[in-house]
Design a protein around this motif. Structure first.
Motif, PDB file in Angstrom:
ATOM      1  N   TRP A  77       8.110  55.642  43.562  1.00 55.45           N
ATOM      2  CA  TRP A  77       8.065  54.883  44.569  1.00 55.45           C
ATOM      3  C   TRP A  77       7.992  53.404  44.638  1.00 55.45           C
ATOM      4  N   PHE A  78       6.419  53.920  44.046  1.00 57.83           N
ATOM      5  CA  PHE A  78       5.333  52.212  43.412  1.00 57.83           C
ATOM      6  C   PHE A  78       6.649  51.809  42.107  1.00 57.83           C
ATOM      7  N   THR A  79       7.970  51.295  41.306  1.00 60.75           N
ATOM      8  CA  THR A  79       8.389  51.207  40.812  1.00 60.75           C
ATOM      9  C   THR A  79       9.392  50.739  42.168  1.00 60.75           C
ATOM     10  N   LYS A  80       9.912  51.624  42.867  1.00 62.56           N
ATOM     11  CA  LYS A  80      10.622  50.938  44.179  1.00 62.56           C
ATOM     12  C   LYS A  80      10.700  50.205  44.353  1.00 62.56           C
ATOM     13  N   PHE A  81       9.170  49.664  44.924  1.00 62.07           N
ATOM     14  CA  PHE A  81       8.485  48.565  45.949  1.00 62.07           C
ATOM     15  C   PHE A  81       9.087  47.214  44.615  1.00 62.07           C
ATOM     16  N   VAL A  82       8.460  47.781  43.869  1.00 60.16           N
ATOM     17  CA  VAL A  82       8.434  46.046  41.977  1.00 60.16           C
ATOM     18  C   VAL A  82       9.993  46.239  42.631  1.00 60.16           C
ATOM     19  N   ALA A  83      10.859  46.707  42.654  1.00 61.41           N
ATOM     20  CA  ALA A  83      12.524  46.380  42.481  1.00 61.41           C
ATOM     21  C   ALA A  83      12.613  45.613  43.442  1.00 61.41           C
ATOM     22  N   LEU A  84      12.458  46.319  44.768  1.00 65.23           N
ATOM     23  CA  LEU A  84      12.125  44.794  45.947  1.00 65.23           C
ATOM     24  C   LEU A  84      12.085  43.638  45.920  1.00 65.23           C
ATOM     25  N   LEU A  85      10.597  43.341  45.689  1.00 63.58           N
ATOM     26  CA  LEU A  85      10.607  42.340  45.337  1.00 63.58           C
ATOM     27  C   LEU A  85      10.844  41.225  44.458  1.00 63.58           C
ATOM     28  N   ALA A  86      11.779  42.434  42.976  1.00 65.23           N
ATOM     29  CA  ALA A  86      11.697  41.910  42.052  1.00 65.23           C
ATOM     30  C   ALA A  86      13.210  41.477  42.213  1.00 65.23           C
ATOM     31  N   MET A  87      13.639  41.814  43.263  1.00 66.21           N
ATOM     32  CA  MET A  87      15.945  41.907  43.175  1.00 66.21           C
ATOM     33  C   MET A  87      16.199  40.090  43.075  1.00 66.21           C
ATOM     34  N   PRO A  88      15.920  38.974  43.755  1.00 68.23           N
ATOM     35  CA  PRO A  88      16.075  37.945  43.623  1.00 68.23           C
ATOM     36  C   PRO A  88      16.532  37.644  42.068  1.00 68.23           C
ATOM     37  N   LEU A  89      14.695  37.479  41.648  1.00 65.56           N
ATOM     38  CA  LEU A  89      14.645  37.329  40.116  1.00 65.56           C
ATOM     39  C   LEU A  89      15.191  37.934  39.715  1.00 65.56           C
ATOM     40  N   LEU A  90      16.164  39.316  39.846  1.00 63.78           N
ATOM     41  CA  LEU A  90      16.758  40.488  39.059  1.00 63.78           C
ATOM     42  C   LEU A  90      18.154  39.789  38.542  1.00 63.78           C
ATOM     43  N   LYS A  91      18.867  39.579  40.092  1.00 68.21           N
ATOM     44  CA  LYS A  91      20.144  38.944  40.812  1.00 68.21           C
ATOM     45  C   LYS A  91      20.315  37.970  39.510  1.00 68.21           C
ATOM     46  N   ARG A  92      19.088  36.856  39.531  1.00 69.61           N
ATOM     47  CA  ARG A  92      19.585  35.414  39.168  1.00 69.61           C
ATOM     48  C   ARG A  92      19.365  36.116  37.481  1.00 69.61           C
ATOM     49  N   PHE A  93      19.043  36.895  36.808  1.00 67.34           N
ATOM     50  CA  PHE A  93      18.944  37.590  35.740  1.00 67.34           C
ATOM     51  C   PHE A  93      20.100  38.299  35.238  1.00 67.34           C
ATOM     52  N   LYS A  94      20.522  38.939  36.490  1.00 65.11           N
ATOM     53  CA  LYS A  94      22.297  39.351  36.392  1.00 65.11           C
ATOM     54  C   LYS A  94      23.058  38.512  36.364  1.00 65.11           C
ATOM     55  N   SER A  95      23.012  37.932  36.718  1.00 66.72           N
ATOM     56  CA  SER A  95      24.387  36.575  36.858  1.00 66.72           C
ATOM     57  C   SER A  95      24.529  35.971  35.931  1.00 66.72           C
ATOM     58  N   ARG A  96      23.190  35.544  35.470  1.00 69.86           N
ATOM     59  CA  ARG A  96      23.159  35.087  33.328  1.00 69.86           C
ATOM     60  C   ARG A  96      24.120  35.836  32.617  1.00 69.86           C
ATOM     61  N   LEU A  97      24.525  36.962  32.998  1.00 68.75           N
ATOM     62  CA  LEU A  97      25.377  37.789  31.647  1.00 68.75           C
ATOM     63  C   LEU A  97      26.621  38.724  32.179  1.00 68.75           C
ATOM     64  N   ASP A  98      26.208  38.347  33.669  1.00 63.89           N
ATOM     65  CA  ASP A  98      27.321  39.307  34.947  1.00 63.89           C
ATOM     66  C   ASP A  98      28.725  39.012  33.673  1.00 63.89           C
ATOM     67  N   PRO A  99      29.065  40.556  33.471  1.00 66.14           N
ATOM     68  CA  PRO A  99      30.424  40.714  32.764  1.00 66.14           C
ATOM     69  C   PRO A  99      31.585  40.085  33.821  1.00 66.14           C
ATOM     70  N   ASP A 100      31.405  39.879  34.898  1.00 62.79           N
ATOM     71  CA  ASP A 100      32.581  39.659  35.460  1.00 62.79           C
ATOM     72  C   ASP A 100      32.463  38.935  35.434  1.00 62.79           C
ATOM     73  N   ARG A 101      32.234  37.051  35.366  1.00 66.90           N
ATOM     74  CA  ARG A 101      31.784  35.878  35.186  1.00 66.90           C
ATOM     75  C   ARG A 101      32.282  36.049  33.244  1.00 66.90           C
ATOM     76  N   PHE A 102      32.342  36.441  32.902  1.00 69.47           N
ATOM     77  CA  PHE A 102      33.226  35.800  31.367  1.00 69.47           C
ATOM     78  C   PHE A 102      34.502  36.746  31.049  1.00 69.47           C
ATOM     79  N   ASN A 103      35.042  37.558  32.667  1.00 69.52           N
ATOM     80  CA  ASN A 103      36.282  37.771  32.489  1.00 69.52           C
ATOM     81  C   ASN A 103      37.550  36.986  31.583  1.00 69.52           C
ATOM     82  N   GLY A 104      37.804  36.685  32.395  1.00 66.84           N
ATOM     83  CA  GLY A 104      39.206  36.224  31.351  1.00 66.84           C
ATOM     84  C   GLY A 104      38.858  35.779  29.979  1.00 66.84           C
ATOM     85  N   ALA A 105      40.401  36.234  28.911  1.00 67.76           N
ATOM     86  CA  ALA A 105      39.984  36.250  28.248  1.00 67.76           C
ATOM     87  C   ALA A 105      41.444  35.185  27.940  1.00 67.76           C
TER      88      ALA A 105
END
Lengths: 346, 346
Positions: free
Chosen positions: B258-286
């Motif tokens: 439950w505690f790590t899940k709570f931390v995940a909630l707080l971290a959501m915006p930063l994790l989203k930004r983190f994900k967008s930098r690696l996002d395989p979707d964003r680098f899809n076209g070959a």
């Protein structure tokens, strides 16, 4: 069984500053291991003193008067440095005074010296570099990671056999699944060497899964991934680079402002656990397979913790009887392969 | 300039369910782009209807009566499916009705059809698959990612030239730095093909950095990384697998209690930004380079968002005049290379 490890104390970017403290910690944690520190006596003694340590029956110094530098050519090391810490450490394995040796020194020189001193196992053309990689399901042994730049179908088959024997010995698995790294799972994919290798491996009695692709490595699709040294080396280094980039991105996001820094504090324990699952230190030791003795290569830039894990890898290999298992399996499979080929010809 | 993109609406694992909504969103975001949806009229019309959309001057349907399946051989697709959505979309590029085409279909069939219909640029033996990869410093173009299983030194040189022209056109960089993927940075490392390629590339007027290793890709050491298709494909798929493993590990740690899940909630915006930098979707076209027209391959399993980015890649290539730049640079460099070789011989 007591295991004795010969440590090339001078190898790596940091020499004794890393190898000696790592050895001291390893001895404390493993009461049935002996370590022989090989290298310049003064440097080793000074480092021991800095850690308030002294030699004792389980920790000996074996003098060697020369050091192979990190950028020295294998030829030069072999010819001009016959009393190098690297070579003397390998000599101790050859003579049976040590069960394994570990070096963070120059890879090319270490491989050339190990081949020259220890010789290859009967039936093995060229040794390979193998490593246990973390995967979604556990660990996968991958080889070759750069000892060979071109590999024939027979060599790829030898890698498959040696990897299978390594995994079986270290992980106590009876018939590890073996995959051949390719760019598609269908039989028609890949270059000629890989296609021929697949046919050859199919004729062995290995538990051959067939072709695997790059994404199968971390998915843990198979226990053993065989590939040529060029591709394997690129795959390994791409992984190192990607993990570094991801860690940097994650750090940057947690450092963005006071709120994200606060979240980072709360997330610290879980981030630590996360890091430990990928920790490159933990997966530091690479094994030279195909030699008549155990040689583990540590990353040149390894810190104490990473070098500690290379020592652990060497001890595990010595304990597991890995060399004997590889020797037997190579002999059996190559005999079997010859029999299959002959029965096809006749 | 208005750009028209022909979309193989039937391609990929999800066909029109992905291609049509992605096209609709892309048109909303890009008022100067026209899209031609190529494929089975009924299926496309039904999907448009499901999204309460109708055709209009910027969104047309172009009928094609056949569909290349994901596991069909290139030979079969070429011979038996002359009215496939894939082929008709490429025909529209050939005839000039479209400036580019995008398909999530079978890679082998797409490459074979594109080569047959569009032909290669003068001086190019074999097209290559290129992709912009995210790095610590920005982006790096990498090729070949799997169109060729073996590459000669001349082909590797062609990849280097095409990659340089691609990066220059898309990133508005005058003389992109070019690296040759190898297993060591020294000239003596690598297999024969790579060693010869390094010598050849050194004779061009490219901004050649020399050899790079696997970890240099994500470090962003160079703007362009040239490699053979086998190694490139493995490197790409190893990266996909590793990102997936790391994301899974991170998710597991955040879901531990439950505690790590709570931390995940707080971290959501930063994790989203983190994900967008690696996002395989964003680098899809070959990109298929070396053809006389723009063909972008989307991942077969792409979702709407990923397919959207493949469309964006195609439009950017069309806008940048990339094909012309590649054509000119290939001609100039190959002429230059011949001149150098001749002056050396005489």
């Amino acid at each position: 069984m007591d295991i004795t490890v010969a440590v090339d104390a001078m190898g790596g970017d940091h020499g004794t500053h890393v190898t000696v403290p790592a050895a001291l910690r390893f001895l404390r944690d493993n009461p049935d291991v002996n370590i022989v520190l090989v290298g310049l006596e003064d440097a080793i003694a000074a480092e021991l003193k800095a850690h308030h340590a002294v030699t004792h029956p389980r920790l000996r110094i074996h003098a060697a008067t020369e050091v192979v530098t990190m950028d020295e050519s294998p030829q030069s090391a072999m010819k001009n440095k016959k009393d190098s810490s690297m070579r003397v450490a390998i000599n101790l394995v050859k003579s049976g005074e040590a069960n394994a040796c570990v070096s963070a020194g120059n890879t090319g020189a270490l491989m050339a010296t190990a081949r020259f001193v220890l010789k290859t196992i009967p039936g093995i053309d060229r040794p390979a570099i193998a490593k246990l990689m973390p995967t979604m399901k556990g660990q996968t042994a991958m080889l070759d990671l750069g000892a060979n730049v071109d590999s024939t179908p027979l060599q790829l088959t030898q890698f498959a056999i040696m990897g299978s024997a390594m995994f079986a010995a270290l992980k106590h698995v009876n018939a590890p699944t073996v995959g051949l790294l390719n760019i598609g799972s269908e039989d028609i994919k890949g270059n000629e060497a890989v296609k021929e290798a697949a046919e050859m491996i199919r004729k062995t009695r290995l538990n051959f899964h067939g072709n695997v692709e790059g994404n199968d490595i971390y998915r843990g699709t198979v226990d053993v991934v065989a590939c040529d040294g060029f591709t394997g080396n690129v795959a390994l280094k791409v992984s190192e680079g990607l993990v570094k980039m991801i860690a940097t991105f994650l750090k940057e996001e947690f450092n963005r402002n006071w709120f994200t820094k606060f979240v980072a504090l709360l997330a610290m324990p879980l981030l630590k656990r996360f890091k430990s699952r990928l920790d490159p230190d933990r997966f530091n030791g690479a094994s030279f397979l195909g030699l008549r003795g155990i040689v583990v290569k540590s990353h040149g830039g390894a810190n104490k913790n990473a070098f500690y894990w290379a020592l652990a890898q060497a001890v595990e290999e010595a304990r597991s009887g890995m060399i004997q298992r590889i020797t037997e399996q190579v002999e059996q499979e190559l005999l079997h392969l010859n029999a299959v080929v002959e029965s096809t010809v006749n």
